[in-house]
Enzyme design. Structure first.
Site, mmCIF file in Angstrom:
data_model
loop_
_atom_site.group_PDB
_atom_site.id
_atom_site.type_symbol
_atom_site.label_atom_id
_atom_site.label_comp_id
_atom_site.label_asym_id
_atom_site.label_seq_id
_atom_site.Cartn_x
_atom_site.Cartn_y
_atom_site.Cartn_z
ATOM 1 N N LYS A 1 -77.950 75.511 -30.629
ATOM 2 C CA LYS A 1 -77.740 76.119 -29.307
ATOM 3 C C LYS A 1 -77.914 75.037 -28.263
ATOM 4 C CE LYS A 1 -76.771 80.270 -27.822
ATOM 5 N NZ LYS A 1 -75.997 81.310 -28.517
ATOM 6 N N GLY B 1 -73.735 100.040 -22.016
ATOM 7 C CA GLY B 1 -73.245 98.701 -21.676
ATOM 8 C C GLY B 1 -71.743 98.693 -21.852
ATOM 9 N N GLY C 1 -69.334 96.095 -21.023
ATOM 10 C CA GLY C 1 -68.717 94.800 -20.765
ATOM 11 C C GLY C 1 -67.795 94.459 -21.918
ATOM 12 N N ASN C 2 -67.744 93.175 -22.270
ATOM 13 C CA ASN C 2 -66.854 92.731 -23.351
ATOM 14 C C ASN C 2 -67.112 93.509 -24.640
ATOM 15 O OD1 ASN C 2 -66.607 90.979 -25.899
ATOM 16 N ND2 ASN C 2 -65.209 89.958 -24.499
ATOM 17 N N ALA C 3 -68.359 93.520 -25.078
ATOM 18 C CA ALA C 3 -68.681 94.150 -26.365
ATOM 19 C C ALA C 3 -68.469 95.668 -26.307
ATOM 20 C CB ALA C 3 -70.118 93.807 -26.750
ATOM 21 N N GLY C 4 -69.005 96.319 -25.291
ATOM 22 C CA GLY C 4 -68.954 97.774 -25.204
ATOM 23 C C GLY C 4 -67.541 98.317 -25.038
HETATM 24 P P1 NAD Z 1 -70.979 91.583 -20.449
HETATM 25 O O1 NAD Z 1 -71.656 90.846 -19.345
HETATM 26 O O2 NAD Z 1 -69.498 91.517 -20.579
HETATM 27 O O3 NAD Z 1 -71.364 93.147 -20.358
HETATM 28 C C1 NAD Z 1 -72.658 93.626 -20.195
HETATM 29 C C2 NAD Z 1 -72.558 95.096 -19.774
HETATM 30 O O4 NAD Z 1 -73.865 95.646 -19.708
HETATM 31 C C3 NAD Z 1 -71.960 95.293 -18.382
HETATM 32 O O5 NAD Z 1 -71.061 96.409 -18.427
HETATM 33 C C4 NAD Z 1 -73.149 95.657 -17.513
HETATM 34 O O6 NAD Z 1 -72.807 96.502 -16.429
HETATM 35 C C5 NAD Z 1 -73.990 96.394 -18.514
HETATM 36 N N1 NAD Z 1 -75.386 96.499 -18.127
HETATM 37 C C6 NAD Z 1 -76.171 95.602 -17.493
HETATM 38 N N2 NAD Z 1 -77.387 96.122 -17.262
HETATM 39 C C7 NAD Z 1 -77.360 97.375 -17.785
HETATM 40 C C8 NAD Z 1 -78.306 98.412 -17.876
HETATM 41 N N3 NAD Z 1 -79.527 98.289 -17.375
HETATM 42 N N4 NAD Z 1 -77.949 99.556 -18.495
HETATM 43 C C9 NAD Z 1 -76.690 99.708 -19.004
HETATM 44 N N5 NAD Z 1 -75.756 98.756 -18.939
HETATM 45 C C10 NAD Z 1 -76.091 97.617 -18.331
HETATM 46 O O7 NAD Z 1 -71.693 91.107 -21.773
HETATM 47 P P2 NAD Z 1 -71.174 91.210 -23.279
HETATM 48 O O8 NAD Z 1 -70.494 89.957 -23.645
HETATM 49 O O9 NAD Z 1 -70.510 92.528 -23.496
HETATM 50 O O10 NAD Z 1 -72.587 91.202 -24.013
HETATM 51 C C11 NAD Z 1 -73.379 92.369 -24.101
HETATM 52 C C12 NAD Z 1 -74.469 92.127 -25.137
HETATM 53 O O11 NAD Z 1 -73.847 91.770 -26.370
HETATM 54 C C13 NAD Z 1 -75.429 90.994 -24.792
HETATM 55 O O12 NAD Z 1 -76.693 91.313 -25.305
HETATM 56 C C14 NAD Z 1 -74.849 89.819 -25.561
HETATM 57 O O13 NAD Z 1 -75.826 88.837 -25.848
HETATM 58 C C15 NAD Z 1 -74.376 90.533 -26.804
HETATM 59 N N6 NAD Z 1 -73.382 89.762 -27.549
HETATM 60 C C16 NAD Z 1 -72.122 89.572 -27.050
HETATM 61 C C17 NAD Z 1 -71.205 88.810 -27.766
HETATM 62 C C18 NAD Z 1 -69.802 88.619 -27.275
HETATM 63 O O14 NAD Z 1 -69.003 88.011 -28.012
HETATM 64 N N7 NAD Z 1 -69.437 89.128 -26.109
HETATM 65 C C19 NAD Z 1 -71.575 88.227 -28.995
HETATM 66 C C20 NAD Z 1 -72.866 88.453 -29.490
HETATM 67 C C21 NAD Z 1 -73.760 89.222 -28.743
#
Ligand code: NAD
Length: 416
Positions: A105, A217, A219-222
């Site tokens: 990392k 959540g 964002g990307n993952a959700g």
């Molecule tokens: P992102 O920034 O695209 O989305 C995060 C989402 O969480 C946003 O919709 C935000 O509004 C929401 N959020 C923030 N605070 C919140 C709360 N208190 N209650 C509910 N929702 C809330 O991030 P992402 O890339 O989707 O990542 C989300 C999680 O997945 C993180 O923990 C990240 O480490 C993990 N993750 C992501 C990836 C990836 O490829 N994107 C890979 C491994 C792990």
């Protein structure tokens, strides 16, 4: 765990697995620490003519199973212990999905929101000038993480290739497609999680195509989980979603594609037609078959674990469940798909990117999906079987699988 230093937490998690596995003291001590780490300064000429000195890190935690792999995070609160912890978790993640990579990392202490595009480019290139000689497809391969983007990966690759004097796209992943990025990287994290849900549903004899699900959540993952759940499992009823501004619920089901479109247009899920509001904490306690915690760490704790009603919790977020809550969920018979297995689809497709770069031959999207499915299904099977055999909760089982693989590689090399 009162000490929230992430590296101490990572060490404690390893200690639990080492105890359960009866790991010998030398291997245990070796795996408790990064093998190598670099701390450096990066001078950057700012747009106003002044020079600013940034602090950077790269941690190569363990390379027994292959070159180290892990993102570079740009964050104002970055510390060496955060980078160490994330590098340790990458080691276990790569081992859990059985890809031939170690864990690493990197990070820069900075606030990217305060930097211009030009300053970001000079910072990215400065990072490579500082530590690039320690990177490479056979040594250590960075990727994007919090606040780093495909564009930043492109600048880093360009700087590296300028220094070494030849093409070397596999030195970094998460690149834009025209520069050797892989098809299928965008939705890989959610896709990998949904493959795990499919396998878990089979074990629990849940008809996934009819199951109800909720997503915390968006964002990307959700967002990708919302639509891929239906696509991969052949149906399912999305009952509730939430983001940082609040959540929405509709017992009769929410149109997944329409709410993703609404979120992209309005920046929120609140007010989506046909739904009522629900708080983030109430969403977690809904009576649904499958829950996808996809936002933050530490949302399922000893305070609410007893109220969780889902049958499967698929952790797309990193660290959503505290260790105390893990035990409670396990005792309630809830199957937790732990983060470093369930969200490993992203690093797995990053690995595919590295492989394609090395061969200079690119796969179709269908090939990427097929290969990802196989890796995720195998990972789920290995962890689930260990859970059954050792009678432990899924996270400990995942640790046991991963630590056993890394320890075996260390032993075969004659290190311990
Ligand atoms: P992102 O920034 O695209 O989305 C995060 C989402 O969480 C946003 O919709 C935000 O509004 C929401 N959020 C923030 N605070 C919140 C709360 N208190 N209650 C509910 N929702 C809330 O991030 P992402 O890339 O989707 O990542 C989300 C999680 O997945 C993180 O923990 C990240 O480490 C993990 N993750 C992501 C990836 C990836 O490829 N994107 C890979 C491994 C792990």
């Amino acid at each position: 765990m009162s000490d929230m230093n992430p590296f101490k937490i990572a060490q404690q998690q390893l200690d639990e697995a080492a105890k359960k596995l009866g790991l010998d003291p030398a291997t245990h001590e070796l795996l408790r620490w990064p093998m190598r780490e670099y701390h450096f300064t990066i001078p950057v000429k700012m747009d106003n003519g002044a020079t600013r000195i940034f602090h950077g890190y790269r941690v190569q935690y363990n390379n027994a199973r292959g070159p180290t792999k892990g993102g570079i995070r740009w964050h104002p609160d970055e510390t060496i212990d955060t980078v160490r912890a994330l590098a340790a978790w990458m080691t276990w993640k790569c081992a859990a999905v059985n890809i031939p990579l170690g864990g690493g990392k990197g990070g820069i202490v900075c606030n990217p929101k305060e930097l211009s595009e030009g300053e970001k480019e000079r910072l990215a290139r400065g990072y490579i000038r500082a530590v690039g000689k320690e990177l490479g497809v056979h040594r250590d391969v960075p990727a994007p993480d919090v606040y780093t983007t495909p564009q930043i990966m492109a600048w880093m690759m360009d700087e590296y290739e300028t220094i070494v004097g030849h093409s070397h796209p596999g030195m970094i992943t998460g690149k834009p497609l025209p520069l050797g990025g892989s098809e299928g990287r965008g939705d890989a994290t959610a896709r990998g999680g949904v493959y795990c849900v499919r396998e878990a549903a089979k074990k629990l004899k849940i008809d996934a195509g009819k199951a109800s699900y909720a997503i915390q959540g968006f964002g990307n993952a959700g967002q990708f989980a919302a639509t891929l759940h239906k696509e991969i499992l052949g149906g399912g009823k999305l009952v509730a979603v939430s983001d940082s501004r609040g959540g929405v619920i509709c017992k009769n089901g929410i149109d997944a594609q329409a709410i993703v479109k609404y979120k992209l247009e309005t920046g929120k899920v609140e007010g989506f037609p046909g739904t009522s509001p629900i708080s983030n904490s109430d969403l977690l306690e809904l009576d649904v078959d499958i829950l996808y915690p996809s936002a933050l760490e530490g949302v399922i704790t000893s305070a609410n674990a007893n109220n969780i009603k889902a049958k499967i919790s698929c952790e797309l977020a990193n660290g959503p469940t505290t260790p105390e809550a893990d035990a409670i969920l396990h005792n309630k018979g809830i199957l937790v798909l732990p983060d470093f297995m369930a969200n490993a689809g992203g690093v797995t497709v990053s690995y595919f990117e590295q492989v394609q770069n090395t061969y200079n031959y690119y796969w179709s999207l269908a090939d990427v999906h097929q290969q990802l499915d196989r890796r995720m299904t195998d990972a789920f099977d290995a962890v689930y079987n260990t859970r059954e055999k050792a009678r432990v909760h899924m996270r400990l089982a995942a640790y046991m699988v991963a630590v056993t693989r890394v320890a075996e590689a260390c032993k075969l090399r004659g290190w311990v």
